[in-house]
Motif scaffolding. Structure first.
Motif, PDB file in Angstrom:
ATOM      1  N   TYR A  44     -27.725   8.087 -27.610  1.00 50.52           N
ATOM      2  CA  TYR A  44     -28.763   7.419 -26.937  1.00 50.52           C
ATOM      3  C   TYR A  44     -29.895   7.207 -28.054  1.00 50.52           C
ATOM      4  N   THR A  45     -29.960   7.937 -29.087  1.00 49.74           N
ATOM      5  CA  THR A  45     -30.879   7.487 -30.212  1.00 49.74           C
ATOM      6  C   THR A  45     -30.527   6.080 -30.840  1.00 49.74           C
ATOM      7  N   SER A  47     -28.677   3.904 -29.417  1.00 49.12           N
ATOM      8  CA  SER A  47     -28.750   2.881 -28.267  1.00 49.12           C
ATOM      9  C   SER A  47     -30.366   2.510 -27.864  1.00 49.12           C
ATOM     10  N   ASN A  49     -32.651   4.822 -26.576  1.00 48.15           N
ATOM     11  CA  ASN A  49     -33.104   5.189 -25.482  1.00 48.15           C
ATOM     12  C   ASN A  49     -33.339   6.860 -25.646  1.00 48.15           C
ATOM     13  N   ARG A  50     -34.348   7.218 -26.402  1.00 45.08           N
ATOM     14  CA  ARG A  50     -34.482   8.584 -26.661  1.00 45.08           C
ATOM     15  C   ARG A  50     -34.874   9.457 -25.445  1.00 45.08           C
ATOM     16  N   ASP A  51     -35.622   8.927 -24.600  1.00 43.98           N
ATOM     17  CA  ASP A  51     -35.911   9.616 -23.235  1.00 43.98           C
ATOM     18  C   ASP A  51     -34.712  10.194 -22.797  1.00 43.98           C
ATOM     19  N   MET A  52     -33.599   9.048 -22.507  1.00 41.88           N
ATOM     20  CA  MET A  52     -32.328   9.388 -22.062  1.00 41.88           C
ATOM     21  C   MET A  52     -31.437  10.762 -22.658  1.00 41.88           C
ATOM     22  N   SER A 112     -26.802  -1.568 -22.370  1.00 39.58           N
ATOM     23  CA  SER A 112     -27.499  -1.389 -21.073  1.00 39.58           C
ATOM     24  C   SER A 112     -26.309  -1.164 -20.087  1.00 39.58           C
ATOM     25  N   LEU A 115     -24.727   2.592 -20.420  1.00 34.28           N
ATOM     26  CA  LEU A 115     -25.616   4.023 -20.550  1.00 34.28           C
ATOM     27  C   LEU A 115     -25.017   5.006 -19.501  1.00 34.28           C
ATOM     28  N   THR A 401     -41.358   7.977 -30.847  1.00 37.70           N
ATOM     29  CA  THR A 401     -40.673   6.631 -31.040  1.00 37.70           C
ATOM     30  C   THR A 401     -40.707   6.191 -32.214  1.00 37.70           C
TER      31      THR A 401
END
Length: 464
Positions: A44-45, A47, A49-52, A112, A115, A401
């Motif tokens: 996810y990093t 991609s 999307n760190r929060d994911m 996207s 994910l 971020t």
């Protein structure tokens, strides 16, 4: 009262099985507890999307814990019902290896549209792997360990077993870590090679492992009722100190789980060691292993109870020190990591081993398998739900971020220290009950020895 007694001697096959199959099981769990979480965080990093990464890591840990607990409850009950351990260990390890290989199919980047799908597959594959691993290791292997040891040698055996995750981590990081790269398009070879290890161990267990001759089978025909034996109100009341011991382990586990799944990325990214993180982490791990080995000798020589409170104090202090590194000059980070890391990890492993040995001492004969599910609730389910949720709350409020990689915050170690403080209360009562427990177990050994001698004497008279 003198706490230590003459240790019962264990044969080489028992030691071989305990060390080899314990080590292989821990290699698989290191992958599950650390690399699968790191794997998800890296995906996810990569991609964007760190929060994911926090969300998926938390879901993996929680659902894995639920799967592990439910599996162990039923598999442990089945172990007692059939009076078998070896078959679950050997064939369970083979299945375990095959399920690890499932992760080879997952790529290191998602768009996207994929994910959500990748998140679902990560959680699903983790649960499938956990089902096999919990059957083989948590239910069968841990029950086998209880069968073949007694209160005179459990401290030593469990201390050695508690060190095995350390060696497993070194093996995975140094021996196999080069196969895994966050920037790879796929890390399929890493998971295939790791899957082969438990498969080979399972085949070896078929020929080398032997069940104890003293297993007491559960003769109750109501399997479902007996499976939940350890959750009955009367059983809890009759064995209250067993549950106090497990409550202590639970709090200690929650403290550990606030940071354990994020440890690799913490050392690599937060402490800015990058690809040079392997050697410092190996030093900490090996140092912790030496520390734990020394504790194991002292447990048998002086008695476990004398080390309960000091070890917990070290855990609280060292997790706090790791948090305070945030306010230290970066030049001090590595030396502090070595000292605080060795004593923190070593104390966690040592205290966990001591509590595991005490838990086994408290288990009534003939219920060893059925109590493994209870142990999983306290040692796995609750810690792996509560600990990661604490980290999720901290992480989502402190997402960096701007960093090049996934950077867990220092605050997770402050949370670990605060949670560990809560363990002092139940640990006090475990320590207080130690003398009574040892006296009870000593009387049981003497009665069993007298009964055996009487049986042999009667047999000799009959032959005459």
């Amino acid at each position: 009262m003198k706490e230590n007694a003459k240790s019962t001697r264990l044969g080489w096959k028992i030691w071989f099985s305990a060390i080899v199959f314990g080590l292989v099981g821990q290699i698989a769990w290191v992958v599950e507890n650390m690399y699968f979480a790191t794997f998800a965080q890296d995906i996810y990093t990569n991609s964007g999307n760190r929060d994911m990464a926090y969300v998926v890591t938390t879901l993996m840990v929680i659902f894995s814990a639920i799967t592990a607990t439910v599996t162990t409850i039923f598999a442990g009950g089945l172990c007692d019902k059939l009076g078998k351990r070896k078959v679950f260990v050997s064939y369970g390890y083979i299945a375990w290896g095959l399920t690890i290989m499932l992760f080879a199919a997952i790529p290191m980047r998602a768009d996207s549209h994929t994910l959500g799908l990748l998140g679902f597959l990560l959680v699903l594959f983790d649960c499938i792997m956990t089902f096999a691993g919990s059957t083989a290791y948590d239910a069968a292997f841990n029950t086998w360990t209880t069968d073949v040891t007694d209160d005179t040698n459990r401290g030593k055996v469990n201390t050695i077993l508690s060190v095995l995750p350390v060696f497993a981590t070194v093996i995975v990081f140094i021996g196999l870590g080069s196969l895994y790269k966050p920037t790879n398009e796929s890390n399929w070879l890493f998971f295939i090679v790791l899957g082969i290890i438990p498969i080979v161990a399972g085949i070896l267990a078929i020929f080398m492992m032997k069940d104890s001759s003293h297993i007491v089978k559960n003769q109750n025909p109501d399997f479902l009722k007996e499976t939940f034996y350890g959750f009955r109100k009367q059983v809890i009341k009759d064995n209250r100190m067993l549950y106090v011991c497990l409550a202590t382990s639970c709090i200690l586990g929650i403290s550990q789980q606030t940071f354990f799944s994020y440890l690799i990325n913490f050392v690599q990214n937060t402490l800015e060691l990058g690809d040079n993180f392997v050697v410092p982490l190996a030093v900490v791990i090996i140092g912790a292993a030496v520390f734990t080995g020394v504790m194991g000798v002292l447990f048998d020589k002086l008695g476990r109870k004398h080390f309960y409170l000091p070890l917990l104090t070290v855990i609280v202090a060292c997790t706090l020190i790791v948090y305070l590194m945030e306010f230290m000059p970066k030049a001090a980070w590595l030396p502090v990591l070595y000292v605080a890391g060795i004593f923190m990890l070593g104390s966690i492993l040592s205290l966990s081993a001591a509590l595991m040995a005490s838990f086994q001492d408290y288990i009534p004969t003939g219920t060893e398998g059925r109590f493994q599910g209870v142990r999983m609730c306290f040692n796995v389910l609750l810690p792996m739900i509560i600990g990661p949720l604490i980290t999720l709350i901290i992480g989502l409020s402190d997402v960096d971020t701007s960093a090049a990689g996934f950077t867990p915050p220092f605050k997770i170690f402050l949370a670990a220290s605060i949670v560990a403080v809560l363990a002092f209360l139940p640990l006090y009562f475990v320590r207080k009950d130690s003398d009574r427990l040892r006296l009870t177990l000593s009387e049981k050994r003497e009665n069993a020895a007298a009964k055996t001698a009487q049986t042999e004497e009667s047999a000799e008279i009959t032959e005459e």
